[in-house]
Design an enzyme around this catalytic site. Structure first.
Site, mmCIF file in Angstrom:
data_model
loop_
_atom_site.group_PDB
_atom_site.id
_atom_site.type_symbol
_atom_site.label_atom_id
_atom_site.label_comp_id
_atom_site.label_asym_id
_atom_site.label_seq_id
_atom_site.Cartn_x
_atom_site.Cartn_y
_atom_site.Cartn_z
ATOM 1 N N ARG A 63 43.514 37.079 57.542
ATOM 2 C CA ARG A 63 44.936 36.966 57.888
ATOM 3 C C ARG A 63 45.295 37.760 59.130
ATOM 4 N NH1 ARG A 63 44.993 36.515 52.319
ATOM 5 N NH2 ARG A 63 45.070 38.764 52.110
ATOM 6 N N GLU A 100 37.731 48.900 45.097
ATOM 7 C CA GLU A 100 38.039 49.447 43.778
ATOM 8 C C GLU A 100 36.782 49.425 42.894
ATOM 9 O OE1 GLU A 100 41.471 47.504 42.377
ATOM 10 O OE2 GLU A 100 41.633 48.786 40.591
HETATM 11 P P1 AMP Z 1 42.942 47.689 51.887
HETATM 12 O O1 AMP Z 1 41.567 47.704 52.484
HETATM 13 O O2 AMP Z 1 42.967 48.167 50.464
HETATM 14 O O3 AMP Z 1 43.964 48.385 52.752
HETATM 15 O O4 AMP Z 1 43.350 46.165 51.757
HETATM 16 C C1 AMP Z 1 43.827 45.484 52.837
HETATM 17 C C2 AMP Z 1 43.354 44.044 52.871
HETATM 18 O O5 AMP Z 1 43.435 43.406 51.592
HETATM 19 C C3 AMP Z 1 44.227 43.277 53.821
HETATM 20 O O6 AMP Z 1 43.377 42.509 54.659
HETATM 21 C C4 AMP Z 1 45.098 42.414 52.950
HETATM 22 O O7 AMP Z 1 45.132 41.105 53.443
HETATM 23 C C5 AMP Z 1 44.482 42.448 51.553
HETATM 24 N N1 AMP Z 1 45.435 42.907 50.507
HETATM 25 C C6 AMP Z 1 45.314 44.019 49.746
HETATM 26 N N2 AMP Z 1 46.320 44.141 48.879
HETATM 27 C C7 AMP Z 1 47.138 43.075 49.086
HETATM 28 C C8 AMP Z 1 48.387 42.647 48.528
HETATM 29 N N3 AMP Z 1 49.012 43.325 47.555
HETATM 30 N N4 AMP Z 1 48.951 41.529 49.023
HETATM 31 C C9 AMP Z 1 48.341 40.820 50.000
HETATM 32 N N5 AMP Z 1 47.173 41.169 50.570
HETATM 33 C C10 AMP Z 1 46.559 42.285 50.132
#
Ligand code: AMP
Length: 176
Positions: A63, A100
């Site tokens: 995205r 996670e």
């Molecule tokens: P993180 O590495 O945990 O910061 O996760 C970020 C990535 O996971 C991004 O590329 C987001 O597109 C996706 N992502 C994580 N949580 C969500 C959420 N609640 N809603 C939409 N996309 C998410």
């Protein structure tokens, strides 16, 4: 006129329990399909970064590719892809990062950035910060001049911002 934050808050769809129970998924497809929201968001981001000398926008799969490439075009910068393993065809460097449960990996082509680049890293959403931290590790291997970091959405309660260090700026358009 509605602020960009109002427009985005109204047009981003919350999907409960996707992709697994307990996650409130922020679905940007409902914002992207609205021509006014897409244009206003693209113009807002362009105005935010237009005077920073950005030479390359780096987008995180998948995205981060959408607004990232619009932004690259508007800024007159190049666009560099950060992808999941095995997708980039030429020589790559990669970084593993914690999820996670288990680990994941992202890759970048070895020849994608240069030391005089001013980079804008973009993704749609900052959650735990694991993928952004890994992306910054990869970008830092090129010894670029500056790195700016942008998210459309930041989930403040997950404190992902704490994992983003050594960059010139971090900004998110809306916060939940
Ligand atoms: P993180 O590495 O945990 O910061 O996760 C970020 C990535 O996971 C991004 O590329 C987001 O597109 C996706 N992502 C994580 N949580 C969500 C959420 N609640 N809603 C939409 N996309 C998410």
């Amino acid at each position: 006129m509605n602020t960009i934050q109002d427009l985005l808050e109204k047009s981003i769809r919350n999907v409960a329990d996707f992709p697994k129970p307990g996650i409130q998924f922020k679905d940007i497809t409902t914002a992207l399909k609205d021509a006014e929201v897409l244009k206003r968001t693209s113009d807002y981001l362009y105005n935010q970064y237009k005077d920073r000398g950005i030479t390359q926008v780096v987008g995180i799969e998948s995205r981060g590719f959408i607004l990232g490439s619009i932004l690259a075009y508007k800024l007159g910068a190049g666009f560099v892809l950060l992808r999941k393993p095995g997708k980039l065809p030429a020589d790559t460097i990669s970084v593993e990062y914690e999820l996670e449960y288990g680990t994941d990996k992202i890759e970048i082509h070895k020849d994608s950035l240069l030391p005089n680049d001013i980079v804008l890293l973009h993704d749609d959403l900052l959650a735990t910060g694991g993928s952004a931290e890994a992306a910054i590790k990869l970008i830092s291997q090129f010894n670029v001049k500056e790195t700016h970091v942008n998210f459309l959405i930041e989930l403040d309660f997950l404190n992902g911002r704490k994992r983003i260090n050594g960059v010139e700026s971090i900004d998110s358009t809306i916060h939940f």
